[in-house]
Design an enzyme around this catalytic site. Structure first.
Site, PDB file in Angstrom:
ATOM      1  N   TYR A 120       0.796  -1.219   0.000  1.00 56.87           N
ATOM      2  CA  TYR A 120       0.000   0.000   0.000  1.00 56.87           C
ATOM      3  C   TYR A 120       0.835   1.279   0.000  1.00 56.87           C
ATOM      4  O   TYR A 120       0.288   2.357  -0.244  1.00 56.87           O
ATOM      5  CB  TYR A 120      -0.922   0.029   1.225  1.00 56.87           C
ATOM      6  CG  TYR A 120      -1.943  -1.072   1.251  1.00 56.87           C
ATOM      7  CD1 TYR A 120      -2.054  -1.905   2.352  1.00 56.87           C
ATOM      8  CD2 TYR A 120      -2.795  -1.288   0.180  1.00 56.87           C
ATOM      9  CE1 TYR A 120      -2.985  -2.937   2.387  1.00 56.87           C
ATOM     10  CE2 TYR A 120      -3.724  -2.307   0.200  1.00 56.87           C
ATOM     11  CZ  TYR A 120      -3.825  -3.127   1.305  1.00 56.87           C
ATOM     12  OH  TYR A 120      -4.740  -4.131   1.335  1.00 56.87           O
ATOM     13  N   ILE A 121       2.100   1.208   0.306  1.00 62.85           N
ATOM     14  CA  ILE A 121       2.920   2.413   0.423  1.00 62.85           C
ATOM     15  C   ILE A 121       4.006   2.411  -0.646  1.00 62.85           C
ATOM     16  O   ILE A 121       4.393   1.357  -1.157  1.00 62.85           O
ATOM     17  CB  ILE A 121       3.540   2.552   1.825  1.00 62.85           C
ATOM     18  CG1 ILE A 121       4.373   1.318   2.184  1.00 62.85           C
ATOM     19  CG2 ILE A 121       2.454   2.768   2.860  1.00 62.85           C
ATOM     20  CD1 ILE A 121       5.048   1.408   3.539  1.00 62.85           C
TER      21      ILE A 121
END
Length: 846
Positions: A120-121
Site C-alpha cells: 500500500y505504500i
C-alpha cells in the site's frame, strides 16, 4: 599383533576437538554479525541491509514512486535474509526523511504506529540521495551472495551520512549507538575541518526537545546526554507537551505519566493525546497544583527526561573501532575528498577522450581523409589508409596515438553527417571541452577549495528546513526561552509588515533564537505575539518589535492612543501577560482609524513625563504635560483614561521616569538555576534599579549581573547575593600551581562588570574549598603527620590581609592536610543549599 578396540567414549581428545571447532564457528559468527549486520561502515554510514535497499532503488530509479513490496522483492536479490527485515529497515530509512521520499502511511515515529502493508505504500530516492550517495564509476563492487550480480562494498557517499542519520546496533560482544546530528551543522563542520578550523558537534533529534550535552564526551563510550520533553504552560490548569525526548513515543510517555500519577508523585486529572502530524499531549492538573511544580515533577518522575549513552563503534578498514564523533566527521570529510578526486579524474578522462575523438572527427572531415575509403578493398585496408591520412595532423593531439576502435568510429560516420558538418559548431564544442578540461585540472589542483564548495552547495540546495530542532541547554533550565542561544539575526520591514531571520536586506533589530517569541506593535493600535521564523507577515506599519516573555510582570508599556478616526485620545499603562500566539489584540475597541500616538517600553515599570500637543483649535490650550506615574497599571484589555477629547497633533517625551513598581524581590530556584521575580525558591531580598547580583561558583568563577528578569545562573553556586564592592571575602583554596593550601582575603572593587572572572587562580588543578562573606571565618584543619591525625582550629581572618581579588593569598602550613571542616555558620544563600556545615578532603588524595 592384537588390534585395539576403538574407544567409543567421549575422551579428552574429542572434547578438545569440539572446543576448537566451537571456537572457530563462534568467531566466524561474531565476525559476520559485526561486519555484515549490526555495525555500520564509516564510509557511507550504512548497515548492509540499508546499503542493499538503496542500491536496489538506484538500479530502478526513474523518478517515479515504487511500491515498497517491489523494492523489498528486488532487494532480496542482494540480501540473504527475509523480507520482514528488509521491510523494517526500509521503513526506518523512510522515517528519517533524508534519503527516501515517502508516499502513504509509513508509520508515525512520534506515536510508534507501524507503517501500512508494503503493497500500500510507495517510495523513491530523494534528490539529495541521487546527488550525493551514488556514482557507479566511484563504487567498489563485489559479487552478491548468489554470484548472479554485483553489489557495492560501500556507497560513495560524499556527506557524513552516518552522523546525520544515527544508528543503533547490537552485535556479538559489542554494540553501537550513534546519535543523529544536524544536517546543516554537519556541512558547516566539514567545511571547518577542511579549512583546519575547530568544530564541535552535538546531537539533534527529529523529535525536538531539549538536550544537555555537558557529558557528551564526543559521543564516545562513557559519555551520556540527557534529553527532555519541551513542556509549555497553557494556563494554570493545563500543560502542553509538543516535543518529546528522543527514544520515546507519545504512548510510552503517557504511560509513564499515568504510572507516576498512580504512585502519587504527580497530581493530574487526565491526559489528552492530540498527536497527529505533530506532537501535542495535554496534561490537565488537579485544582490548586502549581504548574511549575508539576513541570519539575514530570522531569523527575516520568519519561519527560531520559538519559542516553552514546557509543560510536564503526567499521574502519574492516575492523570495528571505537572513535569519537569528531574523528568520524574528519574521516567522512577525508573520504569525501578522495571521492571527489576520483570523480574529477574520471571526468577529466571522459573530457579528454571526447576532446580527442572530436578533434579526430574534425581532421577526418575537414582534411577529407574519408576519401581514402574509396581506394580500400577491405576493412583492414580502410583502417590502415585512414591511419596514414591522419598521421600528419596528430601533432595537435594530446595523445598522438589512435586506436583501431577510434578509427572504426570515424569510418562509420554517415555521409549525411559529413555533408552537413558545421566547422564553427565543432570549434565551439572543442573550446567548451578545453575550458572544462582546464576547470577540471584547476579543481584537482585546488581540491580542498573544491570540496568546500561541494559542502556549501549541499547546504544551499538541501539545507532549507533542516535547522536545529533540539535545543542545547544545561539542565535545570526549565523554560527553553531562557536558555536558547541567540544565534540568529532578526530583521524587519516596517512598512510592508514582515519580520524574520531570513530578510537580510532589511532593517536589523537584534539577535534571537529559534525558540524566542516576539511581540509586534503596529501603528493602528494592534499587537500580536509570533514565533521567530524565517519570514512572517504580521501586519503593515510596524512601530515596535521586542522579545516577549509572558511571565515578566515588570515589563510595562506606556501608551497614548486614539480610539477611532475621530475618537478620544486615551492613556494607559499595561503588562501584556499571557496571550494566544498569532492572535491580534487591540489597544482600544478596534475602531477604524485607530492609531498609536505615543508608546514606550519599560523593562522595570518606568513612568516618564510627556507633552501632548493638540491640533490648532479656538479657545483651547494647545499643549499640556502628562505624567505616566499618575496612571495605574492595568490589564492589556483596558482602554485607558481620557487624555483629550480633541485631535492630538503629536506627543513628545519631556523627562525620563523611574520605576513605579518599587524594588524588585528576587528569588533563586536551585533546580532550574534561575533568579527571577517569580516567588519560587529562596528569597534573595529586594533589589533596586542600580543594584547588581554577584554569583560565585564552586570552581571560583564569578560574575556580576545587572538586573534582568529572569537571570540564568545555572548550577554549582557557591555564593549568590547582592553585589557590594566593599564586601570582604575570605577564601580557602588549593593552589594547583604550587600544590599548597592558600588563604586570601579580598574585596571586589574594580572587578569586571560585564565579563566573567575568577576569585582564585586559573590553574586547572586549583580548587575552591571554602568561601566566607562574614567576619567569622573559622575552619577545623586535620593534618596527616606520620600515622597520626592532628587537629587545629584556625581563624582564617588572621592569616591574610585584605587585598584585591587577583592576589594569590598566603600559605599557612607546610603540613599534609587531610581534611578541612567549616566551623562558622554558612552565609545565607552562600551556596544555594542552606547548609551550615561542610567538610572537604585534600583534593590530592583523590
Amino acid at each position: 599383533m592384537n588390534q585395539e578396540t576403538p574407544d567409543t567414549t567421549l575422551g579428552l581428545s574429542n572434547v578438545n576437538h569440539l572446543e576448537r571447532l566451537y571456537d572457530g564457528w563462534f568467531l566466524d559468527y561474531a565476525s559476520y554479525v559485526i561486519l555484515d549486520r549490526a555495525v555500520p561502515y564509516f564510509e557511507d554510514g550504512l548497515k548492509p541491509v540499508q546499503r542493499r535497499i538503496l542500491h536496489s532503488m538506484f538500479e530502478n530509479h526513474d523518478g517515479r514512486y515504487q511500491k515498497v513490496a517491489t523494492i523489498v522483492g528486488r532487494t532480496m536479490a542482494y540480501h540473504p535474509h527475509g523480507d520482514a527485515s528488509i521491510g523494517d529497515a526500509l521503513v526506518g530509512l523512510g522515517q528519517k526523511n533524508l534519503l527516501i521520499d515517502t508516499q502513504g502511511n509509513w508509520g508515525n515515529p512520534y506515536t510508534g504506529d507501524r507503517a501500512a502493508a508494503p503493497r500500500y505504500i510507495e517510495g523513491r530516492l530523494t534528490p539529495f540521495a541521487v546527488d550525493v550517495v551514488f556514482n557507479p564509476e566511484t563504487t567498489e563492487w563485489i559479487p552478491s551472495y548468489d554470484g548472479r550480480s554485483e553489489e557495492p562494498v560501500t556507497l560513495p557517499v560524499k556527506f557524513p551520512l552516518l552522523l546525520a542519520q544515527g544508528v543503533d546496533g547490537i552485535a556479538v560482544g559489542l554494540s553501537t549507538s550513534i546519535l543523529p546530528h544536524n544536517f546543516r551543522e554537519l556541512c558547516e563542520a566539514s567545511i571547518a575541518c577542511l579549512r583546519g578550523k575547530k568544530f564541535t558537534l552535538y546531537p539533534d533529534f527529529f523529535t525536538g526537545g531539549i538536550i544537555d550535552v555537558s557529558d557528551y564526551n564526543d559521543g564516545q563510550r562513557g559519555g551520556k546526554v540527557k534529553v527532555r520533553a519541551k513542556i509549555e504552560k497553557v494556563d494554570n490548569k493545563t500543560l502542553a507537551i509538543r516535543e518529546i525526548p528522543y527514544g520515546t513515543t507519545t504512548v510510552s510517555l503517557i504511560e509513564s505519566i499515568v504510572k507516576a500519577n498512580d504512585k502519587g508523585k504527580i497530581k493530574i486529572k487526565h491526559v489528552d493525546d492530540n498527536t497527529s502530524q505533530g506532537v501535542e499531549i495535554l496534561v490537565h492538573l488537579q485544582p490548586g497544583t502549581d504548574p511549575q511544580v508539576a513541570i519539575d515533577a514530570l522531569y523527575a518522575f516520568t519519561d519527560c527526561e531520559k538519559s542516553l549513552s552514546p557509543c560510536t563503534c564503526v567499521i574502519i578498514d574492516k575492523h570495528p573501532k571505537f572513535v569519537g564523533v569528531s574523528d568520524i566527521l574528519k574521516l567522512n570529510t577525508e573520504h569525501t575528498v578522495k571521492l571527489l578526486e576520483w570523480e574529477l579524474a574520471n571526468e577529466l578522462k571522459h573530457l579528454e577522450d571526447k576532446w580527442h575523438m572530436t578533434t579526430l572527427e574534425k581532421i577526418f572531415i575537414e582534411k577529407e581523409v574519408y576519401e581514402v575509403i574509396k581506394k580500400a578493398k577491405d576493412r583492414e585496408q580502410i583502417i590502415r589508409l585512414v591511419r596514414e591520412g591522419l598521421t600528419p595532423y596528430l601533432k595537435r593531439l594530446h595523445r598522438q596515438t589512435v586506436t583501431d576502435e577510434e578509427i572504426g568510429k570515424l569510418i562509420e560516420i554517415p555521409i549525411r553527417r559529413i555533408s552537413h558538418y558545421d566547422r564553427e559548431k565543432a570549434d565551439q564544442l572543442l573550446q567548451e571541452l578545453e575550458e572544462n578540461i582546464a576547470k577540471c585540472k584547476y579543481n584537482q589542483e585546488h581540491i580542498i577549495d573544491y570540496a568546500v564548495n561541494h559542502f556549501k552547495n549541499i547546504l544551499k540546495k538541501y539545507g532549507e528546513g533542516k535547522e536545529r530542532r533540539t535545543q542545547i541547554a544545561e539542565f535545570g533550565k526549565v523554560n527553553a526561552v531562557h536558555v536558547a542561544l541567540a544565534n540568529q539575526k532578526l530583521y524587519v520591514n516596517r512598512k510592508e509588515g514582515f519580520v524574520g531571520t531570513g530578510m537580510k536586506k532589511e532593517e536589523y533589530l537584534f539577535d534571537v533564537s529559534e525558540y524566542d517569541d516576539l511581540i509586534v506593535f503596529k501603528a493602528d493600535g494592534s499587537f500580536k505575539v509570533v514565533k521567530v521564523s524565517d519570514k512572517d507577515f504580521v501586519g503593515k506599519d510596524i512601530i515596535l518589535v521586542e522579545k516577549f516573555n509572558k511571565d515578566d510582570e515588570r515589563h510595562i508599556y506606556n501608551v497614548i492612543h486614539q480610539d477611532g478616526k475621530d475618537g478620544y485620545a486615551y492613556i494607559k499603562r499595561f503588562n501584556v501577560g499571557g496571550v494566544t500566539r498569532d492572535k491580534d489584540y487591540y489597544m482600544g475597541k478596534n475602531k477604524p482609524g485607530s492609531k498609536i500616538l505615543y508608546m514606550s517600553s519599560n523593562m522595570n515599570g518606568e513612568a516618564e513625563v510627556v507633552e501632548v500637543i493638540l491640533k490648532p483649535r479656538p479657545r483651547i490650550k494647545l499643549n499640556f504635560e502628562v505624567d505616566f506615574s499618575e496612571v495605574e497599571v492595568k490589564g492589556r484589555g483596558a482602554i485607558g483614561n481620557i487624555v483629550s477629547k480633541y485631535p492630538v497633533k503629536t506627543v513628545k517625551r519631556l523627562r525620563k521616569g523611574v520605576s513605579t513598581l518599587g524594588a524588585r524581590v528576587l528569588y533563586f530556584d536551585a533546580p532550574s538555576g534561575i533568579v527571577s521575580t517569580q516567588k519560587k525558591g529562596d528569597c534573595l531580598g529586594e533589589f533596586g534599579e542600580n543594584d547588581k547580583l554577584l554569583i560565585i561558583k564552586q570552581d571560583g568563577s564569578a560574575r556580576v549581573h545587572t538586573m534582568a528578569d529572569p537571570i540564568l545562573v545555572g548550577s554549582n553556586i557557591k555564593y549568590l547575593h547582592k553585589y557590594d564592592p566593599a564586601q570582604v571575602f575570605t577564601v580557602l583554596y588549593f593552589e594547583g600551581s604550587n600544590f599548597n593550601y592558600m588563604v586570601k582575603r579580598f574585596n571586589l572593587e574594580g572587578c569586571p562588570m560585564t565579563t566573567e572572572f575568577s576569585v582564585v587562580s586559573d590553574h586547572k588543578d586549583t580548587k575552591l574549598i571554602e568561601l566566607f562573606a562574614t567576619d567569622d571565618a573559622r575552619e577545623l584543619m586535620e593534618y596527616q603527620v606520620g600515622r597520626e591525625v592532628q587537629k587545629e582550629e584556625l581563624d582564617l581572618t588572621e592569616i591574610a590581609e585584605v587585598k584585591g581579588y587577583k592576589a594569590l593569598g598566603s600559605k599557612f602550613t607546610a603540613k599534609k592536610i587531610k581534611r578541612v571542616s567549616r566551623i562558622s555558620p554558612a552565609d545565607p544563600f552562600s551556596d544555594g543549599s542552606g547548609e551550615s556545615e561542610g567538610s572537604n578532603e585534600d583534593p590530592s588524595l583523590f
